[in-house]
Design a protein around this motif. Structure first.
Motif, short mmCIF file in Angstrom:
data_model
loop_
_atom_site.label_atom_id
_atom_site.label_comp_id
_atom_site.label_asym_id
_atom_site.label_seq_id
_atom_site.Cartn_x
_atom_site.Cartn_y
_atom_site.Cartn_z
N LEU A 1 -4.62 -10.06 2.02
CA LEU A 1 -6.02 -10.44 1.89
C LEU A 1 -6.01 -11.95 1.71
O LEU A 1 -5.22 -12.47 0.90
CB LEU A 1 -6.68 -9.79 0.67
CG LEU A 1 -7.25 -8.38 0.84
CD1 LEU A 1 -6.19 -7.39 1.21
CD2 LEU A 1 -7.98 -7.95 -0.40
N LYS B 1 0.83 -1.20 0.00
CA LYS B 1 0.00 0.00 0.00
C LYS B 1 0.87 1.25 0.00
O LYS B 1 1.84 1.35 0.76
CB LYS B 1 -0.87 -0.04 1.26
CG LYS B 1 -1.90 1.01 1.36
CD LYS B 1 -2.77 0.76 2.60
CE LYS B 1 -3.80 1.84 2.70
NZ LYS B 1 -4.83 1.53 3.68
N GLU C 1 -6.81 1.13 -4.09
CA GLU C 1 -5.40 1.06 -3.67
C GLU C 1 -4.46 1.15 -4.87
O GLU C 1 -3.42 1.82 -4.81
CB GLU C 1 -5.14 -0.23 -2.89
CG GLU C 1 -5.86 -0.30 -1.55
CD GLU C 1 -5.43 0.79 -0.58
OE1 GLU C 1 -4.30 1.32 -0.69
OE2 GLU C 1 -6.22 1.11 0.32
N ASP D 1 -5.02 -6.69 7.45
CA ASP D 1 -4.13 -5.55 7.68
C ASP D 1 -3.86 -5.39 9.17
O ASP D 1 -4.79 -5.25 9.97
CB ASP D 1 -4.79 -4.28 7.12
CG ASP D 1 -3.88 -3.07 7.14
OD1 ASP D 1 -2.83 -3.10 7.79
OD2 ASP D 1 -4.25 -2.08 6.48
N PHE E 1 -12.07 -2.29 -3.52
CA PHE E 1 -11.02 -1.97 -2.54
C PHE E 1 -9.65 -1.93 -3.23
O PHE E 1 -8.88 -0.98 -3.07
CB PHE E 1 -11.02 -3.00 -1.40
CG PHE E 1 -9.85 -2.89 -0.47
CD1 PHE E 1 -9.80 -1.91 0.50
CD2 PHE E 1 -8.79 -3.78 -0.58
CE1 PHE E 1 -8.70 -1.82 1.36
CE2 PHE E 1 -7.69 -3.69 0.27
CZ PHE E 1 -7.64 -2.71 1.24
N VAL F 1 -14.12 -6.71 -3.12
CA VAL F 1 -12.66 -6.90 -3.14
C VAL F 1 -12.06 -6.06 -4.27
O VAL F 1 -11.08 -5.33 -4.06
CB VAL F 1 -12.28 -8.39 -3.32
CG1 VAL F 1 -10.77 -8.55 -3.49
CG2 VAL F 1 -12.78 -9.23 -2.17
N TYR G 1 -13.20 -13.30 1.32
CA TYR G 1 -11.88 -12.68 1.43
C TYR G 1 -11.85 -11.79 2.66
O TYR G 1 -12.78 -11.03 2.93
CB TYR G 1 -11.55 -11.87 0.17
CG TYR G 1 -10.86 -12.72 -0.85
CD1 TYR G 1 -9.47 -12.77 -0.88
CD2 TYR G 1 -11.57 -13.52 -1.71
CE1 TYR G 1 -8.82 -13.58 -1.79
CE2 TYR G 1 -10.93 -14.34 -2.61
CZ TYR G 1 -9.54 -14.36 -2.65
OH TYR G 1 -8.90 -15.18 -3.54
N TRP G 2 -10.76 -11.90 3.39
CA TRP G 2 -10.56 -11.15 4.63
C TRP G 2 -9.38 -10.21 4.47
O TRP G 2 -8.34 -10.59 3.95
CB TRP G 2 -10.29 -12.12 5.78
CG TRP G 2 -11.48 -12.91 6.14
CD1 TRP G 2 -11.94 -14.05 5.53
CD2 TRP G 2 -12.40 -12.62 7.18
NE1 TRP G 2 -13.08 -14.47 6.13
CE2 TRP G 2 -13.40 -13.63 7.15
CE3 TRP G 2 -12.50 -11.62 8.13
CZ2 TRP G 2 -14.45 -13.65 8.04
CZ3 TRP G 2 -13.55 -11.65 9.03
CH2 TRP G 2 -14.51 -12.65 8.98
N ASN G 3 -9.54 -8.99 4.97
CA ASN G 3 -8.47 -8.00 5.01
C ASN G 3 -7.75 -8.22 6.33
O ASN G 3 -8.30 -7.96 7.40
CB ASN G 3 -9.05 -6.59 4.91
CG ASN G 3 -7.97 -5.54 4.88
OD1 ASN G 3 -6.82 -5.77 5.23
ND2 ASN G 3 -8.36 -4.34 4.47
#
Length: 149
Positions: free
Chosen positions: A100, A86, A133, A111, A129, A126, A107-109
């Motif tokens: 991710l 990022k 980015e 971070d 997002f 997804v 799907y899971w972030n």
């Protein structure tokens, strides 16, 4: 990404050192001690080459995604997950790595800057997002569950 403490800082530092030594040999820079694969003070912040080499030791592969294509073209069906580099939001910040991960079809972030992992409802979320980015200078790497030989 791998759901546990698979690599220690010592492991990643060893990989960065090996890659740095190989770079010096190729460039003929015997006196050069700067390592382009990690932060200059040796406090981590490893580059994608270190992450790729580490994941390969566990049987995973990484493919760089060409951001000119748009996130809808990321092969999510083949991916174990994604690694995102990022871009900084403020001039004094450094780039930030996050993952991710696909688990049970979602799907899971993951971070580390978030209080807790967040999930995306569907592929479109997804993609939205990731497109945001990518538009800000981010880079996406697709993590594959088996290294292609």
């Amino acid at each position: 990404m791998l759901q546990g403490p698979v690599f220690s800082q010592r492991d990643l530092e060893a990989i960065a050192t090996d890659l740095g030594n190989a770079s010096r040999k190729l460039e003929g820079g015997g006196w050069l001690r700067w390592n382009p694969h990690r932060l200059a003070l040796g406090m981590g912040d490893y580059d994608i080459n270190v992450l790729t080499a580490a994941l390969r030791t566990k049987g995973y592969g990484i493919e760089w995604f060409d951001r000119r294509k748009g996130a809808a073209e990321i092969p999510l069906d083949r991916a174990l997950g994604l690694i995102l580099n990022k871009a900084p939001e403020r001039i004094w910040q450094r780039r930030h790595w996050l993952a991710l991960r696909r688990l049970n079809g979602a799907y899971w972030n993951l971070d580390s800057a978030l209080e807790a992992p967040t999930y995306f409802v569907d592929r479109e979320q997804v993609s939205a997002f990731l497109d945001a980015e990518l538009a800000c200078g981010g880079h996406v790497f697709v993590v594959l569950s088996a290294v292609a030989e």
